[in-house]
Design a protein around this motif. Structure first.
Motif, PDB file in Angstrom:
ATOM      1  N   ASP A  69       0.684  -1.147   0.015  1.00 61.32           N
ATOM      2  CA  ASP A  69      -0.042  -0.061   0.098  1.00 61.32           C
ATOM      3  C   ASP A  69       1.020   1.243   0.136  1.00 61.32           C
ATOM      4  O   ASP A  69       1.289   1.892   1.064  1.00 61.32           O
ATOM      5  CB  ASP A  69      -0.938  -0.104   1.350  1.00 61.32           C
ATOM      6  CG  ASP A  69      -1.895   1.128   1.164  1.00 61.32           C
ATOM      7  OD1 ASP A  69      -1.847   2.104   0.582  1.00 61.32           O
ATOM      8  OD2 ASP A  69      -2.826   0.853   1.825  1.00 61.32           O
ATOM      9  N   GLU A  70       0.985   1.844  -1.112  1.00 61.21           N
ATOM     10  CA  GLU A  70       1.903   3.030  -1.294  1.00 61.21           C
ATOM     11  C   GLU A  70       1.632   3.958  -0.845  1.00 61.21           C
ATOM     12  O   GLU A  70       2.209   4.944  -0.090  1.00 61.21           O
ATOM     13  CB  GLU A  70       2.432   3.314  -2.786  1.00 61.21           C
ATOM     14  CG  GLU A  70       2.961   2.373  -3.585  1.00 61.21           C
ATOM     15  CD  GLU A  70       3.375   2.514  -4.759  1.00 61.21           C
ATOM     16  OE1 GLU A  70       3.016   3.884  -5.101  1.00 61.21           O
ATOM     17  OE2 GLU A  70       4.027   1.518  -5.651  1.00 61.21           O
ATOM     18  N   SER A  71       0.341   4.475  -0.556  1.00 64.23           N
ATOM     19  CA  SER A  71      -0.435   5.363   0.203  1.00 64.23           C
ATOM     20  C   SER A  71      -0.219   5.418   1.558  1.00 64.23           C
ATOM     21  O   SER A  71       0.296   6.428   2.315  1.00 64.23           O
ATOM     22  CB  SER A  71      -2.020   5.684  -0.013  1.00 64.23           C
ATOM     23  OG  SER A  71      -2.445   6.486   0.609  1.00 64.23           O
ATOM     24  N   LEU A  72      -0.425   4.195   2.200  1.00 65.22           N
ATOM     25  CA  LEU A  72      -0.097   3.816   3.674  1.00 65.22           C
ATOM     26  C   LEU A  72       1.428   4.208   4.038  1.00 65.22           C
ATOM     27  O   LEU A  72       1.822   4.936   5.126  1.00 65.22           O
ATOM     28  CB  LEU A  72      -0.181   2.646   3.948  1.00 65.22           C
ATOM     29  CG  LEU A  72      -0.194   2.115   5.439  1.00 65.22           C
ATOM     30  CD1 LEU A  72      -0.757   3.036   6.484  1.00 65.22           C
ATOM     31  CD2 LEU A  72      -0.601   0.804   5.721  1.00 65.22           C
ATOM     32  N   GLN A  73       2.252   4.012   2.946  1.00 63.15           N
ATOM     33  CA  GLN A  73       3.702   3.855   3.212  1.00 63.15           C
ATOM     34  C   GLN A  73       4.148   5.578   3.136  1.00 63.15           C
ATOM     35  O   GLN A  73       4.877   5.901   3.872  1.00 63.15           O
ATOM     36  CB  GLN A  73       4.545   3.392   2.065  1.00 63.15           C
ATOM     37  CG  GLN A  73       4.646   1.765   1.944  1.00 63.15           C
ATOM     38  CD  GLN A  73       5.139   1.374   0.745  1.00 63.15           C
ATOM     39  OE1 GLN A  73       5.783   1.812  -0.134  1.00 63.15           O
ATOM     40  NE2 GLN A  73       4.871  -0.112   0.405  1.00 63.15           N
ATOM     41  N   GLY A  74       3.151   6.202   2.220  1.00 70.13           N
ATOM     42  CA  GLY A  74       3.469   7.648   2.110  1.00 70.13           C
ATOM     43  C   GLY A  74       2.942   8.432   3.482  1.00 70.13           C
ATOM     44  O   GLY A  74       3.847   9.166   4.118  1.00 70.13           O
ATOM     45  N   VAL A  75       1.835   7.908   4.100  1.00 72.41           N
ATOM     46  CA  VAL A  75       1.297   8.674   5.264  1.00 72.41           C
ATOM     47  C   VAL A  75       2.443   8.313   6.435  1.00 72.41           C
ATOM     48  O   VAL A  75       2.740   9.324   7.223  1.00 72.41           O
ATOM     49  CB  VAL A  75       0.089   8.108   5.539  1.00 72.41           C
ATOM     50  CG1 VAL A  75      -0.127   8.388   6.870  1.00 72.41           C
ATOM     51  CG2 VAL A  75      -0.879   8.482   4.504  1.00 72.41           C
ATOM     52  N   LEU A  76       2.852   7.094   6.447  1.00 71.40           N
ATOM     53  CA  LEU A  76       3.919   6.940   7.666  1.00 71.40           C
ATOM     54  C   LEU A  76       5.337   7.642   7.275  1.00 71.40           C
ATOM     55  O   LEU A  76       5.782   8.157   8.401  1.00 71.40           O
ATOM     56  CB  LEU A  76       4.153   5.337   7.405  1.00 71.40           C
ATOM     57  CG  LEU A  76       3.143   4.339   8.201  1.00 71.40           C
ATOM     58  CD1 LEU A  76       3.514   2.986   7.866  1.00 71.40           C
ATOM     59  CD2 LEU A  76       3.110   4.813   9.562  1.00 71.40           C
ATOM     60  N   ARG A  77       5.669   7.791   6.145  1.00 70.14           N
ATOM     61  CA  ARG A  77       6.858   8.462   6.106  1.00 70.14           C
ATOM     62  C   ARG A  77       6.691   9.948   6.245  1.00 70.14           C
ATOM     63  O   ARG A  77       7.517  10.843   6.970  1.00 70.14           O
ATOM     64  CB  ARG A  77       7.242   8.599   4.420  1.00 70.14           C
ATOM     65  CG  ARG A  77       8.239   7.527   4.230  1.00 70.14           C
ATOM     66  CD  ARG A  77       9.045   7.421   2.616  1.00 70.14           C
ATOM     67  NE  ARG A  77       7.979   7.735   1.623  1.00 70.14           N
ATOM     68  CZ  ARG A  77       7.298   6.592   1.172  1.00 70.14           C
ATOM     69  NH1 ARG A  77       7.664   5.358   1.145  1.00 70.14           N
ATOM     70  NH2 ARG A  77       6.539   6.856  -0.220  1.00 70.14           N
ATOM     71  N   GLU A  78       5.584  10.714   5.765  1.00 68.59           N
ATOM     72  CA  GLU A  78       5.092  11.814   6.400  1.00 68.59           C
ATOM     73  C   GLU A  78       5.123  12.109   7.895  1.00 68.59           C
ATOM     74  O   GLU A  78       5.770  13.132   8.206  1.00 68.59           O
ATOM     75  CB  GLU A  78       3.913  12.523   5.606  1.00 68.59           C
ATOM     76  CG  GLU A  78       3.413  13.775   5.842  1.00 68.59           C
ATOM     77  CD  GLU A  78       2.102  14.295   5.228  1.00 68.59           C
ATOM     78  OE1 GLU A  78       1.751  15.402   5.708  1.00 68.59           O
ATOM     79  OE2 GLU A  78       1.634  13.567   4.648  1.00 68.59           O
ATOM     80  N   ILE A  79       4.523  11.306   8.511  1.00 65.72           N
ATOM     81  CA  ILE A  79       4.234  11.298   9.949  1.00 65.72           C
ATOM     82  C   ILE A  79       5.892  11.287  10.462  1.00 65.72           C
ATOM     83  O   ILE A  79       6.347  12.029  11.511  1.00 65.72           O
ATOM     84  CB  ILE A  79       3.467  10.273  10.457  1.00 65.72           C
ATOM     85  CG1 ILE A  79       2.114  10.373  10.137  1.00 65.72           C
ATOM     86  CG2 ILE A  79       3.512  10.157  12.169  1.00 65.72           C
ATOM     87  CD1 ILE A  79       1.052   9.436  10.396  1.00 65.72           C
TER      88      ILE A  79
END
Length: 85
Positions: A69-79
């Motif tokens: 899930d690339e979207s989830l990966q992106g959210v985690l990176r942002e946080i």
């Protein structure tokens, strides 16, 4: 986590279980577990008194979705970037 998802801390701790709250709560579980030595019961206590099994299930849900899930990966990176982790 709450800020990125437009929620309050009380939303994350509260009883609501719809996806708009449960996914951010699961993300919080994942990050707390990843960056602290907090036990499952301690995490449950922090997030409104949830049970050990609820915390384990939330963590497993994120760990299952994360690899594809690339979207989830992106959210985690942002946080993580915002928290400088």
């Amino acid at each position: 986590v709450a800020e990125i998802h437009g929620l309050s801390i009380q939303d994350l701790k509260g009883p609501k279980r719809h996806r708009g709250v449960s996914l951010p709560r699961q993300i919080a579980i994942y990050l707390i577990r990843k960056y602290t030595r907090a036990s499952f019961p301690a995490i449950g206590h922090l997030l409104g008194g949830r049970s050990h099994s609820t915390i384990v299930a939330g963590l497993q849900a994120i760990e299952e979705d994360l690899p594809h899930d690339e979207s989830l990966q992106g959210v985690l990176r942002e946080i993580e970037e915002r928290l400088r982790l």
